[in-house]
Scaffold this motif. Sequence first.
Motif, PDB file in Angstrom:
ATOM      1  N   ARG A 299       0.879  -1.176   0.000  1.00 23.28           N
ATOM      2  CA  ARG A 299       0.000   0.000   0.000  1.00 23.28           C
ATOM      3  C   ARG A 299       0.912   1.220   0.000  1.00 23.28           C
ATOM      4  O   ARG A 299       1.784   1.342   0.853  1.00 23.28           O
ATOM      5  CB  ARG A 299      -0.912   0.012   1.216  1.00 23.28           C
ATOM      6  CG  ARG A 299      -1.779   1.260   1.267  1.00 23.28           C
ATOM      7  CD  ARG A 299      -2.914   1.125   2.231  1.00 23.28           C
ATOM      8  NE  ARG A 299      -3.957   0.310   1.594  1.00 23.28           N
ATOM      9  CZ  ARG A 299      -5.105  -0.014   2.169  1.00 23.28           C
ATOM     10  NH1 ARG A 299      -5.364   0.404   3.383  1.00 23.28           N
ATOM     11  NH2 ARG A 299      -5.985  -0.744   1.525  1.00 23.28           N
ATOM     12  N   ILE A 300       0.711   2.114  -0.950  1.00 25.82           N
ATOM     13  CA  ILE A 300       1.593   3.263  -1.123  1.00 25.82           C
ATOM     14  C   ILE A 300       0.764   4.548  -1.051  1.00 25.82           C
ATOM     15  O   ILE A 300      -0.200   4.714  -1.800  1.00 25.82           O
ATOM     16  CB  ILE A 300       2.326   3.175  -2.476  1.00 25.82           C
ATOM     17  CG1 ILE A 300       3.158   1.886  -2.510  1.00 25.82           C
ATOM     18  CG2 ILE A 300       3.188   4.412  -2.710  1.00 25.82           C
ATOM     19  CD1 ILE A 300       3.750   1.550  -3.844  1.00 25.82           C
ATOM     20  N   ALA A 301       1.155   5.451  -0.146  1.00 27.93           N
ATOM     21  CA  ALA A 301       0.471   6.740  -0.003  1.00 27.93           C
ATOM     22  C   ALA A 301       0.958   7.696  -1.076  1.00 27.93           C
ATOM     23  O   ALA A 301       2.133   7.694  -1.437  1.00 27.93           O
ATOM     24  CB  ALA A 301       0.742   7.324   1.381  1.00 27.93           C
ATOM     25  N   TYR A 302       0.041   8.527  -1.596  1.00 31.42           N
ATOM     26  CA  TYR A 302       0.436   9.563  -2.543  1.00 31.42           C
ATOM     27  C   TYR A 302       0.019  10.955  -2.052  1.00 31.42           C
ATOM     28  O   TYR A 302       0.186  11.940  -2.762  1.00 31.42           O
ATOM     29  CB  TYR A 302      -0.128   9.294  -3.949  1.00 31.42           C
ATOM     30  CG  TYR A 302      -1.632   9.375  -4.065  1.00 31.42           C
ATOM     31  CD1 TYR A 302      -2.280  10.585  -4.274  1.00 31.42           C
ATOM     32  CD2 TYR A 302      -2.402   8.230  -3.965  1.00 31.42           C
ATOM     33  CE1 TYR A 302      -3.659  10.659  -4.383  1.00 31.42           C
ATOM     34  CE2 TYR A 302      -3.780   8.290  -4.072  1.00 31.42           C
ATOM     35  CZ  TYR A 302      -4.395   9.505  -4.282  1.00 31.42           C
ATOM     36  OH  TYR A 302      -5.758   9.566  -4.382  1.00 31.42           O
TER      37      TYR A 302
ATOM     38  N   PHE B  19      -2.672   3.972  -3.019  1.00 31.88           N
ATOM     39  CA  PHE B  19      -3.045   2.919  -3.948  1.00 31.88           C
ATOM     40  C   PHE B  19      -2.477   1.604  -3.451  1.00 31.88           C
ATOM     41  O   PHE B  19      -1.434   1.560  -2.803  1.00 31.88           O
ATOM     42  CB  PHE B  19      -2.629   3.216  -5.397  1.00 31.88           C
ATOM     43  CG  PHE B  19      -1.156   3.379  -5.628  1.00 31.88           C
ATOM     44  CD1 PHE B  19      -0.366   2.302  -5.976  1.00 31.88           C
ATOM     45  CD2 PHE B  19      -0.568   4.629  -5.533  1.00 31.88           C
ATOM     46  CE1 PHE B  19       0.990   2.453  -6.212  1.00 31.88           C
ATOM     47  CE2 PHE B  19       0.782   4.795  -5.779  1.00 31.88           C
ATOM     48  CZ  PHE B  19       1.563   3.707  -6.117  1.00 31.88           C
ATOM     49  N   ASP B  20      -3.228   0.542  -3.690  1.00 28.04           N
ATOM     50  CA  ASP B  20      -2.782  -0.810  -3.390  1.00 28.04           C
ATOM     51  C   ASP B  20      -2.098  -1.354  -4.633  1.00 28.04           C
ATOM     52  O   ASP B  20      -2.515  -1.079  -5.763  1.00 28.04           O
ATOM     53  CB  ASP B  20      -3.966  -1.703  -3.009  1.00 28.04           C
ATOM     54  CG  ASP B  20      -4.497  -1.394  -1.616  1.00 28.04           C
ATOM     55  OD1 ASP B  20      -3.780  -0.741  -0.831  1.00 28.04           O
ATOM     56  OD2 ASP B  20      -5.621  -1.812  -1.308  1.00 28.04           O
ATOM     57  N   LEU B  21      -1.038  -2.126  -4.421  1.00 18.90           N
ATOM     58  CA  LEU B  21      -0.228  -2.608  -5.526  1.00 18.90           C
ATOM     59  C   LEU B  21      -0.100  -4.128  -5.457  1.00 18.90           C
ATOM     60  O   LEU B  21       0.208  -4.682  -4.404  1.00 18.90           O
ATOM     61  CB  LEU B  21       1.156  -1.962  -5.453  1.00 18.90           C
ATOM     62  CG  LEU B  21       2.151  -2.289  -6.551  1.00 18.90           C
ATOM     63  CD1 LEU B  21       1.651  -1.783  -7.897  1.00 18.90           C
ATOM     64  CD2 LEU B  21       3.508  -1.680  -6.231  1.00 18.90           C
TER      65      LEU B  21
ATOM     66  N   LEU C 282      -6.305   2.418  -7.218  1.00 15.38           N
ATOM     67  CA  LEU C 282      -6.256   3.765  -6.660  1.00 15.38           C
ATOM     68  C   LEU C 282      -7.445   4.064  -5.751  1.00 15.38           C
ATOM     69  O   LEU C 282      -8.595   3.835  -6.111  1.00 15.38           O
ATOM     70  CB  LEU C 282      -6.241   4.776  -7.811  1.00 15.38           C
ATOM     71  CG  LEU C 282      -6.130   6.242  -7.424  1.00 15.38           C
ATOM     72  CD1 LEU C 282      -4.737   6.540  -6.897  1.00 15.38           C
ATOM     73  CD2 LEU C 282      -6.456   7.116  -8.608  1.00 15.38           C
ATOM     74  N   GLU C 283      -7.147   4.601  -4.573  1.00 18.39           N
ATOM     75  CA  GLU C 283      -8.173   5.121  -3.666  1.00 18.39           C
ATOM     76  C   GLU C 283      -8.039   6.629  -3.655  1.00 18.39           C
ATOM     77  O   GLU C 283      -6.962   7.171  -3.943  1.00 18.39           O
ATOM     78  CB  GLU C 283      -7.992   4.549  -2.262  1.00 18.39           C
ATOM     79  CG  GLU C 283      -9.078   4.929  -1.278  1.00 18.39           C
ATOM     80  CD  GLU C 283     -10.466   4.505  -1.713  1.00 18.39           C
ATOM     81  OE1 GLU C 283     -11.045   5.178  -2.600  1.00 18.39           O
ATOM     82  OE2 GLU C 283     -10.987   3.528  -1.167  1.00 18.39           O
ATOM     83  N   TYR C 284      -9.122   7.321  -3.341  1.00 21.07           N
ATOM     84  CA  TYR C 284      -9.130   8.781  -3.383  1.00 21.07           C
ATOM     85  C   TYR C 284     -10.162   9.313  -2.411  1.00 21.07           C
ATOM     86  O   TYR C 284     -11.020   8.572  -1.919  1.00 21.07           O
ATOM     87  CB  TYR C 284      -9.429   9.278  -4.804  1.00 21.07           C
ATOM     88  CG  TYR C 284     -10.618   8.586  -5.445  1.00 21.07           C
ATOM     89  CD1 TYR C 284     -11.915   9.032  -5.205  1.00 21.07           C
ATOM     90  CD2 TYR C 284     -10.446   7.477  -6.262  1.00 21.07           C
ATOM     91  CE1 TYR C 284     -13.003   8.398  -5.780  1.00 21.07           C
ATOM     92  CE2 TYR C 284     -11.527   6.837  -6.842  1.00 21.07           C
ATOM     93  CZ  TYR C 284     -12.806   7.305  -6.599  1.00 21.07           C
ATOM     94  OH  TYR C 284     -13.875   6.671  -7.157  1.00 21.07           O
TER      95      TYR C 284
END
Length: 85
Positions: free
Chosen positions: A16-19, A27-29, A73-75
């Motif tokens: 899981r990477i924060a942007y 977003f989860d990868l 992608l989450e938003y």
Amino acid sequence: MTLDILSLPPSPPDKRIAYGDDANQFFDLWEPATPRAVAMMIHGGFWRAKYGLHHTSHLCAALAQRGIAMANLEYRRVGDRKSVV
């Protein structure tokens, strides 16, 4: 019998990477051992807080098993604690 995908537990990502600074900016990868392609999933949900990315995790996991590196992608959405309208 009908299966409701929203009732299934999500498929866990590899990372899981924060942007951004908001809790919903990540977003989860899913990373296959030998990636052949890369794709990004942007879930639907009408920009409402009650619809997240979990129901699309099964598709992301299935595509990763077939060699496609997937970012889900989450938003921020309307109704979130810090949503922007």
